[in-house]
Structure formats: structure tokens, C-alpha cells
Write an enzyme that holds these catalytic residues in place. Structure first.
Site, PDB file in Angstrom:
ATOM      1  N   GLN A 103       0.840  -1.194   0.000  1.00  0.00           N
ATOM      2  CA  GLN A 103       0.000   0.000   0.000  1.00  0.00           C
ATOM      3  C   GLN A 103       0.877   1.247   0.000  1.00  0.00           C
ATOM      4  OE1 GLN A 103      -3.601  -0.193   0.424  1.00  0.00           O
ATOM      5  NE2 GLN A 103      -3.548   1.959  -0.120  1.00  0.00           N
ATOM      6  N   PHE A 104       1.335   1.680  -1.182  1.00  0.00           N
ATOM      7  CA  PHE A 104       2.234   2.828  -1.248  1.00  0.00           C
ATOM      8  C   PHE A 104       1.565   4.091  -0.735  1.00  0.00           C
ATOM      9  CE2 PHE A 104       0.060   3.707  -5.178  1.00  0.00           C
ATOM     10  CZ  PHE A 104       0.157   5.087  -5.346  1.00  0.00           C
ATOM     11  N   THR A 105       0.239   4.170  -0.777  1.00  0.00           N
ATOM     12  CA  THR A 105      -0.456   5.391  -0.363  1.00  0.00           C
ATOM     13  C   THR A 105      -0.335   5.656   1.136  1.00  0.00           C
ATOM     14  OG1 THR A 105      -2.589   4.280  -0.112  1.00  0.00           O
ATOM     15  CG2 THR A 105      -2.090   5.226  -2.274  1.00  0.00           C
TER      16      THR A 105
END
Length: 141
Positions: A74-76
Site C-alpha cells: 500500500q504505497f499510499t
């Protein structure tokens, strides 16, 4: 390295209409974000923390009861929305750095004896879960 950990009673991730990871019953759904200075040592530290975190029923951990984990990149989690209306992703590590470290978290969990399901790195994933509690914590290592 940052993780959003949710105690769940079942969770799944779908890519292009196909279930690519699913846990049934009590366990943890873990969203993992990686930043530029993260290392394999931090991935191992996060895995140990996730495996032993006492957040299941009766203050048990996944290691205590053999509960599964669904780990999803989950890069966000490293998005920054403090200024303006559009988040920036400058603190998120690029895929070439992040993917091996998310894989290392999974490998370390499995080495500890965990049953781990995963999403698909970089894919458009649809995540479904039943949050138990609700119970959600943020872990940073």
C-alpha cells in the site's frame, strides 16, 4: 516501514475479478507501506511485531492461535495531504525498492510459521474485509 493492521473476521483481495489472497475467520489484514530508507532488517522487525502483536480475542497474537494474515502492499500509506487538495507520494519508495521489502515481510512471517496470503504488488486491488471491533492500529518500524 509503516503498516495499518486491522483485526478481521475474514478478508480477501481481488485482482481482475480473481481472488488472489483470502483469509477466513479471525486474523489480521495488514496494509504495508515502504519508504526510501527502509531495509530488510526493518522488514524482519515488522514481521516479528505482526506475528506477536496481542490484538486478537483474549489478548492473543497470531503466533498464539495460528491466525492467518493477509498482507497487501500500500504505497499510499506514505501519501502526504497536508498541503493543498492532492496528496504527494514523494515519501513512498518506488516499486523496485518497495516490492522486495514487502516480499521480505511476507517471507519473514512465513519463516516464523505464519500462514500468509497476499495481494499482487502494483495491481489495482479490491480489498474486502470484516473489521472485528472495529480494531485498527498503525505500526511504524
Amino acid at each position: 516501514m509503516r503498516a495499518v493492521v486491522q483485526r478481521v473476521n475474514g478478508a480477501s483481495v481481488v485482482v481482475d475479478g480473481e481472488v488472489v489472497g483470502e483469509i477466513i475467520g479471525a486474523g489480521l489484514c495488514v496494509l504495508v507501506g515502504v519508504t526510501h530508507d527502509d531495509t530488510a532488517a526493518k522488514a524482519a522487525q515488522l514481521a516479528r511485531k505482526l506475528w506477536s502483536l496481542r490484538v486478537l480475542e483474549d489478548e492473543k497474537s497470531c503466533s498464539d492461535v495460528g491466525a492467518p494474515l493477509l498482507v497487501i502492499s500500500q504505497f499510499t500509506l506514505y501519501g502526504d495531504a497536508r498541503k493543498g487538495r492532492r496528496p504527494t507520494w514523494n515519501a513512498a519508495a518506488p516499486g523496485g525498492v518497495a516490492e522486495p521489502l514487502v516480499d521480505e515481510v511476507v517471507a519473514q512471517l512465513r519463516a516464523l510459521g505464519a500462514q500468509v496470503e497476499t495481494g499482487r504488488f502494483g495491481a489495482d486491488m479490491k480489498v474486502s474485509l470484516m473489521n472485528d471491533g472495529p480494531f485498527t492500529v498503525l505500526i511504524e518500524v
